[in-house]
Design an enzyme around this catalytic site. Structure first.
Site, short mmCIF file in Angstrom:
data_model
loop_
_atom_site.label_atom_id
_atom_site.label_comp_id
_atom_site.label_asym_id
_atom_site.label_seq_id
_atom_site.Cartn_x
_atom_site.Cartn_y
_atom_site.Cartn_z
N TYR A 1 27.72 18.40 -44.94
CA TYR A 1 27.47 18.76 -46.33
C TYR A 1 27.13 17.51 -47.16
CZ TYR A 1 28.94 23.24 -44.64
OH TYR A 1 29.01 24.40 -43.91
N HIS B 1 35.70 17.46 -49.61
CA HIS B 1 35.02 17.87 -48.37
C HIS B 1 33.97 16.81 -48.03
CE1 HIS B 1 33.47 20.09 -45.12
NE2 HIS B 1 33.46 21.30 -45.64
N HIS C 1 31.25 17.80 -41.88
CA HIS C 1 30.42 18.94 -41.43
C HIS C 1 29.00 19.00 -41.97
CE1 HIS C 1 34.39 21.25 -40.50
NE2 HIS C 1 34.10 20.33 -39.59
C1 LIG Z 1 35.29 31.17 -40.47
C2 LIG Z 1 35.33 29.68 -40.59
C3 LIG Z 1 35.14 29.10 -41.82
C4 LIG Z 1 35.23 27.72 -41.97
N1 LIG Z 1 35.11 27.16 -43.22
C5 LIG Z 1 35.33 25.85 -43.41
C6 LIG Z 1 35.39 25.30 -44.72
O1 LIG Z 1 35.25 26.00 -45.73
N2 LIG Z 1 35.61 23.97 -44.82
C7 LIG Z 1 35.79 23.17 -43.74
O2 LIG Z 1 36.00 21.96 -43.89
N3 LIG Z 1 35.78 23.67 -42.48
C8 LIG Z 1 35.59 24.98 -42.31
N4 LIG Z 1 35.65 25.51 -41.04
C9 LIG Z 1 36.09 24.66 -39.93
C10 LIG Z 1 37.61 24.82 -39.73
O3 LIG Z 1 38.33 24.30 -40.85
C11 LIG Z 1 38.11 24.10 -38.47
O4 LIG Z 1 37.88 22.72 -38.57
C12 LIG Z 1 37.43 24.65 -37.23
O5 LIG Z 1 37.53 26.06 -37.19
C13 LIG Z 1 38.02 24.07 -35.95
O6 LIG Z 1 39.39 24.33 -35.88
P1 LIG Z 1 39.99 25.53 -34.97
O7 LIG Z 1 39.61 25.22 -33.56
O8 LIG Z 1 41.48 25.43 -35.22
O9 LIG Z 1 39.41 26.82 -35.46
C14 LIG Z 1 35.49 26.89 -40.85
C15 LIG Z 1 35.65 27.48 -39.60
C16 LIG Z 1 35.58 28.85 -39.45
C17 LIG Z 1 35.81 29.47 -38.10
#
Ligand SMILES: Cc1cc2nc3c(=O)[nH]c(=O)nc-3n(C[C@H](O)[C@H](O)[C@H](O)COP(=O)(O)O)c2cc1C
Length: 379
Positions: free
Chosen positions: A185, A180, A183
């Site tokens: 981190y 990871h 974002h």
């Molecule tokens: C509930 C939730 C939890 C997420 N947890 C993570 C995570 O653990 N690791 C990560 O890299 N991104 C995380 N994300 C980001 C998602 O992986 C993704 O990049 C983001 O939702 C945008 O894609 P989408 O438009 O298809 O939802 C999270 C997003 C949501 C909504």
């Protein structure tokens, strides 16, 4: 003779693809999604059902962000992979995905300063590249604590935590790990110049700021092999006060570093925030230079739906597309995309609650898919 199939619409997302040693049957990837249902940082049996519901034969799933050490947590009840108990707890979950023919990568994670003293053992300060706190956001549910800047000599220990987490993930049966690096981190706190104010060899120049991430990549590749390692990066994203003044240079530098490892499986990149163009939300599609420069499989994520996913696969902008919220709410998303079927709506209010069922394993499958819920025979 015209076969019936010839009349069928070709859905680019549903075409097969070889990702390194893995034969994928389609391009619809489960994005990593933190769900806060791993009590005491130990993955729970309900996660086996959740992931198995989303598994398909030859489909790639990326597990939620999983902590590499006791200092890695920033949210309640997130899973870890640093103790034997956690490794044992992951095994039946991985098995459940494998029984359905899925390919399962574990996202290994350290939050750095995206944490609070309460979430740290002994009430200590979270660790980071810096001692600067994330500016409190009045709309956020959490005020993150003031971090402690890691000493130069301590960084090797955190690299080792990632190495151990990768080894543990393979022991738990995962097919590979996703580092990871996105974002805001810990890895990004070092990489981006808004959050790295160090004066040692881990700060200053782009090369220095990326040194920690590169050491993690090298250590993880050394431990489990490049053929089992991917990474998630988000050079354009600005979460958690992590912004870079030159995201293109940052992305390019990291791609060069990945390319040093022959067979490095994938680079998973997150699009910038959606832009509003003529009143409509649009994916900015800024990742193409990175896709062109990277030697392995390229996964795009962030705001995709069926139409946009099909488009980018058809155009060669991405090999695979990761879906977060849509896959969360539609356990049979690949099948729905194949059929062009309507989708369930996601319920944001249950994203991060601790309930083992609600908003987790209770999203409905397509009504006509009578046998998919438990036994799961869909392709
Ligand atoms: C509930 C939730 C939890 C997420 N947890 C993570 C995570 O653990 N690791 C990560 O890299 N991104 C995380 N994300 C980001 C998602 O992986 C993704 O990049 C983001 O939702 C945008 O894609 P989408 O438009 O298809 O939802 C999270 C997003 C949501 C909504």
């Amino acid at each position: 003779m015209v076969h019936q199939e010839a009349a069928k619409e070709v859905v680019p997302l549903m075409t097969p693809y070889k990702m390194g040693q893995f034969q994928l049957s389609h391009r619809v990837v489960l994005a990593p999604l933190t769900r806060c249902r791993s009590y005491g940082n130990v993955p729970q049996p309900h996660a086996a059902l959740y992931y198995a519901q989303r598994a398909t034969k030859g489909g790639l799933l990326i597990a939620e962000a999983t902590g590499v050490s006791t200092t890695a947590q920033g949210y309640p009840e997130t899973p870890g992979i640093w103790t034997p108990e956690q490794v044992e707890a992951w095994k039946p979950i991985v098995d459940a995905v494998h029984r359905k023919g899925g390919i399962f990568f574990c996202q290994i994670w350290h939050v750095g300063r995206v944490s609070t003293n309460e979430l740290q053992s002994g009430g200590l300060a979270p660790i980071s590249s810096t001692d600067r706190q994330i500016s409190p956001d009045p709309e956020s549910w959490t005020v993150y604590s003031k971090p402690r800047r890691l000493g130069t000599e301590e960084i090797r220990g955190v690299v080792d935590d990632f190495r151990r987490a990768a080894r543990n993930a393979i022991e738990a049966g995962f097919d590979g790990v996703e580092i990871h690096g996105a974002h805001g981190y810990l890895l990004e706190q070092f990489m981006k110049d808004s959050s790295n104010d160090r004066t040692d060899e881990y700060g200053g120049s782009l090369e220095n700021r990326c040194r920690f991430a590169v050491e993690v990549i090298d250590a993880v590749v050394g431990e489990v092999g490049a053929h089992r390692v991917g990474i998630r990066l988000s050079p354009f994203v600005d979460y958690m006060d992590c912004v870079d003044s030159d995201p293109v240079a940052l992305g390019n530098y990291m791609i060069q570093q990945l390319n040093r490892h022959e067979g490095f499986v994938y680079c998973h990149m997150v699009e910038p925030r959606m832009a509003i163009v003529d009143g409509r939300r649009q994916i900015p599609h800024r990742l193409l230079p990175f896709r062109k420069a990277f030697n392995g499989t390229f996964i795009a994520a962030g705001g995709y739906d069926r139409e946009e996913g099909n488009k980018v696969v058809a155009e060669g902008y991405a090999d695979l597309v990761a879906y977060g919220r849509l896959f969360l709410a539609n356990p049979d998303l690949p099948r729905r995309f194949e059929l062009g079927a309507p989708l369930n709506k996601y319920d944001r209010s249950t994203f991060y609650i601790q309930d083992p069922v609600v908003g987790y394993t209770d999203y409905p499958f397509l009504e006509d898919d009578s046998n998919s819920k438990e036994s799961g025979t869909q392709a």
